[in-house]
Design an enzyme around this catalytic site. Structure first.
Site, mmCIF file in Angstrom:
data_model
loop_
_atom_site.group_PDB
_atom_site.id
_atom_site.type_symbol
_atom_site.label_atom_id
_atom_site.label_comp_id
_atom_site.label_asym_id
_atom_site.label_seq_id
_atom_site.Cartn_x
_atom_site.Cartn_y
_atom_site.Cartn_z
ATOM 1 N N HIS A 115 41.127 -55.096 69.070
ATOM 2 C CA HIS A 115 39.770 -54.674 69.398
ATOM 3 C C HIS A 115 39.710 -53.145 69.520
ATOM 4 O O HIS A 115 38.787 -52.493 69.030
ATOM 5 C CB HIS A 115 39.363 -55.370 70.709
ATOM 6 C CG HIS A 115 37.960 -55.117 71.148
ATOM 7 N ND1 HIS A 115 37.490 -55.491 72.372
ATOM 8 C CD2 HIS A 115 36.922 -54.514 70.544
ATOM 9 C CE1 HIS A 115 36.235 -55.142 72.501
ATOM 10 N NE2 HIS A 115 35.855 -54.540 71.395
ATOM 11 N N GLU A 118 39.918 -51.682 66.136
ATOM 12 C CA GLU A 118 38.610 -51.839 65.467
ATOM 13 C C GLU A 118 37.677 -50.668 65.812
ATOM 14 O O GLU A 118 37.033 -50.081 64.943
ATOM 15 C CB GLU A 118 37.980 -53.173 65.900
ATOM 16 C CG GLU A 118 36.574 -53.428 65.370
ATOM 17 C CD GLU A 118 35.620 -53.874 66.463
ATOM 18 O OE1 GLU A 118 34.652 -53.144 66.734
ATOM 19 O OE2 GLU A 118 35.850 -54.958 67.054
ATOM 20 N N HIS A 119 37.628 -50.305 67.079
ATOM 21 C CA HIS A 119 36.788 -49.170 67.493
ATOM 22 C C HIS A 119 37.355 -47.856 66.952
ATOM 23 O O HIS A 119 36.614 -47.000 66.484
ATOM 24 C CB HIS A 119 36.765 -49.060 69.018
ATOM 25 C CG HIS A 119 35.808 -49.995 69.681
ATOM 26 N ND1 HIS A 119 34.840 -49.556 70.540
ATOM 27 C CD2 HIS A 119 35.669 -51.341 69.631
ATOM 28 C CE1 HIS A 119 34.154 -50.585 71.000
ATOM 29 N NE2 HIS A 119 34.636 -51.686 70.460
ATOM 30 N N GLU A 193 38.719 -44.626 73.187
ATOM 31 C CA GLU A 193 38.272 -45.975 72.833
ATOM 32 C C GLU A 193 38.997 -47.072 73.609
ATOM 33 O O GLU A 193 38.440 -48.134 73.848
ATOM 34 C CB GLU A 193 38.447 -46.209 71.321
ATOM 35 C CG GLU A 193 37.634 -45.265 70.457
ATOM 36 C CD GLU A 193 36.131 -45.400 70.681
ATOM 37 O OE1 GLU A 193 35.645 -46.529 70.886
ATOM 38 O OE2 GLU A 193 35.438 -44.351 70.666
ATOM 39 N N GLU A 215 33.831 -52.129 78.166
ATOM 40 C CA GLU A 215 33.138 -53.232 77.482
ATOM 41 C C GLU A 215 33.688 -54.580 77.948
ATOM 42 O O GLU A 215 32.934 -55.506 78.247
ATOM 43 C CB GLU A 215 33.327 -53.088 75.966
ATOM 44 C CG GLU A 215 32.583 -54.140 75.141
ATOM 45 C CD GLU A 215 32.983 -54.120 73.655
ATOM 46 O OE1 GLU A 215 33.196 -53.020 73.106
ATOM 47 O OE2 GLU A 215 33.080 -55.211 73.065
ATOM 48 N N ARG A 650 11.669 -85.245 60.477
ATOM 49 C CA ARG A 650 12.240 -85.882 59.288
ATOM 50 C C ARG A 650 11.713 -85.268 58.001
ATOM 51 O O ARG A 650 12.431 -85.095 57.038
ATOM 52 C CB ARG A 650 11.943 -87.388 59.330
ATOM 53 C CG ARG A 650 12.951 -88.220 58.552
ATOM 54 C CD ARG A 650 12.583 -89.683 58.546
ATOM 55 N NE ARG A 650 11.247 -89.901 58.021
ATOM 56 C CZ ARG A 650 10.328 -90.657 58.612
ATOM 57 N NH1 ARG A 650 10.595 -91.249 59.749
ATOM 58 N NH2 ARG A 650 9.143 -90.816 58.074
HETATM 59 ZN ZN LIG Z 1 34.018 -53.591 71.212
#
Ligand SMILES: [Zn+2]
Length: 657
Positions: A115, A118-119, A193, A215, A650
């Site tokens: 994670h 990723e940042h 980060e 976060e 239906r």
């Molecule tokens: Zn994040």
């Protein structure tokens, strides 16, 4: 800060096949009527000679090429020979082009390393050496989507745009970010980060800070997130799913700079990547760009990122977890109870579809037997299901919230008794048929949805991540027809017996509220940090203070004009002056004016009926609003309310007023 979102397991499957079963149409004033005859207005696109199976285009070998009716696209599967990157391209006439690159990133601790990577890779790269190219591109591009996700075992970087030049720019920024990020040149990126120590004066309090750290602290207050993690922990105690890929705030500070760089280097290689392209684009140019600038320059590495299968349990387990509620807050009727089953044999789209349908029949409608039984038993206030495909061995869950721990055995018994009865008596055929119709309907609305390129992406990447054909989850109709042909043979009933009633590889999870849990954790953290501070020498403490100041200074410094100018922008000449035209045909039938738009809707007719209300006096206008609320919720001349609701479900995708 950034608009990143972390996909929780339940969200991931939302893109898959079924979106919702609401019997009422979304959007005000829209009437959706299902058309029996399916449109075949889109035919296979003409394809150039160079795009033949076996040919190599800019280093990419075209392994296979086929028309897939369900997604109205020609699917081309490529393999980049030199680097080992895999790529799927869905070629069609959709202007909303999509690019994404994903890496398989299993975890082996709770530091949230994937994670944080990723940042971090989006914080400047070789060609784009500014602090936040991601943020700049969100503002100065014409993107229709830009984001990055960390799943339980993959990390994905998707962008989309309708403008060709803009699409190329976005793709360039993302490829540079993942293959040449500044993370190893600048340790401040991890600090910003991920996490870092922060102290403002020698006598002040020592703290942790960092984007992902903060976060995840927020995330760890959400009972849904904790429930999803606890379910995974209960079922996968030996493999990577027992860890939290987003990072547990308590463990994020265990991440070292070395581990961060080492993990990046291991996972972010072309042979561990899956690239997705979608829409009307110049594929030859796109492949050439990727090859010449990135893939041809990167080595082929043999990295083993295969996810270990969890050995099935021999007996059902029980696990209790806690989630925080306010100090002195009530904990009465706030427990989540969840019964979970590992569906160990998913080999194709039919298996996936079958369990999604089963979940819908059992739990998604008001007439669903399991939902009804749980609600009538008085356990909790809400019963629902989930079929989670974001683990190698998918999990089927039955959940109720606002319950009490003391009801856990009753919860288990109600589920067992209801399932046994269903197996014995068989499902109500009317219910099964209406669920099948709803699924088919949602499949077709997805195909005319503006975000269809992104929906298909999740399905394709999910398959590629687990070594299946990228097109496996894109061809749904043949599997759906197969399932339909078997419903009268007790097909669903047999599955319930085998995978729910007789399945020992299952768990009962109890998630209890704990008042003051966050406060207790904060207290423990405070003690830990002050003990750490006390252990530091004067010079060590001075260093942390200096680093804090230096990081803040760096964060406050503007990028240079020269570097900012490297971020691609569009000029006026890149924009088309032509507005998107929606064709309209006007005609008069029996005195009624009819406007129709002959556009691709995958066989679904959307119709709106408008009534002139100009003669309604001003002081009665509010009653029109009341009328709109009443219609559809009362008996009619022909049907009572239940019949009406079944018939709407239906035969249509929903009616609203
Ligand atoms: Zn994040």
């Amino acid at each position: 800060m950034k608009k990143f979102s972390k996909i929780t397991s339940i969200l991931l499957t939302a893109g898959l096949i079924i979106n919702s079963f609401s019997g009422v149409a979304k959007g005000v004033g829209v009437t959706q009527v299902k058309q029996v005859q399916l449109s075949s207005s889109m035919s296979a696109l003409s394809t150039k000679e160079s795009l033949e199976e076996g040919k190599i285009i800019s280093g990419f070998k075209l392994e296979s090429k086929q028309w897939i009716d369900d997604v109205h696209s020609t699917a081309m599967i490529f393999n980049h020979v030199k680097s080992g990157a895999k790529l799927i391209y869905l070629q069609n006439e959709d202007e909303n082009k999509v690019f994404s690159i994903s890496f398989r990133t299993p975890v082996n601790d709770n530091t949230g390393v994937n994670h944080i990577i990723e940042h971090s890779v989006l914080c400047g790269s070789k060609e784009y050496p500014v602090k936040d190219p991601f943020l700049i591109m969100t503002k100065q591009s014409l993107n229709t989507f830009i984001n990055a996700f960390t799943g339980a075992d993959f990390t994905m970087y998707p962008v989309s745009s309708k403008n060709e030049k803009d699409f190329d720019n976005l793709m360039g920024v993302y490829l540079d970010a993942v293959f040449y990020p500044n993370i190893s040149k600048d340790p401040r990126i991890l600090k910003q980060e991920g996490w870092h120590y922060e102290i403002n004066s020698e006598t002040g309090e020592l703290n942790y800070n960092g984007v992902v750290y903060n976060e995840m602290k927020g995330n760890y207050s959400s009972p849904q997130v904790i429930l999803s993690n606890t379910i995974n922990q209960s079922l996968f105690n030996d493999n990577s799913y027992s860890y939290e890929s987003g990072g547990n705030p308590e463990n994020i500070p265990d991440l070292t700079y070395e581990k961060f760089i080492e993990t990046y280097k291991k996972y972010y290689v072309p042979s561990n990547s899956s690239i997705y392209l979608y829409g009307k684009l110049n594929i030859e140019n796109t492949l050439k760009f990727m090859n010449d600038n990135y893939l041809s320059k990167l080595p082929k590495t043999n990295v083993d990122t295969a996810i270990k299968l969890q050995k099935p349990y021999e007996r059902r387990v029980e696990k209790t977890g806690l989630y925080p509620v306010a100090k002195d807050g009530s904990t009465e009727n706030m427990t989540y109870l969840s019964s979970n089953y590992v569906i160990d044999k998913i080999s194709d789209v039919e298996d996936v579809l079958v369990f999604q349908i089963l979940q819908a029949i059992l739990l998604n409608t008001e007439g669903s037997p399991l939902k009804k039984a749980l609600m009538e038993s008085g356990i909790g206030t809400n019963a629902y299901g989930s079929f989670n495909l974001s683990t190698l061995q998918p999990v089927f869950s039955i959940i109720t919230d606002n319950a009490n721990e003391s009801e856990k055995y009753k919860f288990k018994k109600v589920i067992e008794d209801t399932l046994k009865e269903v197996v014995k008596e068989g499902f109500n055929k009317e219910l099964v048929n209406s669920v099948l119709t709803a699924i088919e309907f949602s499949l077709r609305t997805q195909n005319s949805n503006a975000n269809r390129g992104l929906n298909y992406m999740f399905n394709a990447i999910n398959c590629m991540n687990y070594g299946m054909s990228p097109t496996e989850y894109l061809e749904i109709t043949p599997a759906l027809n197969k399932i339909k042909s078997k419903i009268n043979e007790g097909y669903f009933e047999k599955l319930i017996q085998k995978y729910l009633l007789d399945n020992k590889y299952s768990s009962l999870v109890i998630l209890k509220p704990s008042s003051g849990l966050n406060e207790k954790k904060e207290e423990a953290l405070k003690n830990k940090l002050s003990a750490y501070k006390a252990s530091l020498s004067e010079s060590e403490l001075a260093k942390i203070k200096k680093d804090t100041e230096e990081l803040k200074r760096w964060q406050g410094t503007e990028d240079t004009k020269e570097n900012l100018s490297k971020i691609p922008t569009l000029s006026r000449s890149d924009l088309s002056l032509k507005a998107e035209e929606i064709p309209t045909i006007e005609k008069l039938e029996r005195g009624i004016k009819i406007l129709s738009h002959p556009i691709f809707t995958d066989g679904i007719t959307y119709s709106n009926l408008y009534f002139d209300s100009s003669k309604v006096p001003q002081d009665k206008v509010l009653y029109l609003k009341l009328l709109a609320n009443v219609l559809g919720n009362v008996n009619t001349e022909k049907y009572d309310i239940m019949q009406l609701s079944n018939k709407i479900m239906r035969d249509t995708g929903g009616i609203s007023f």
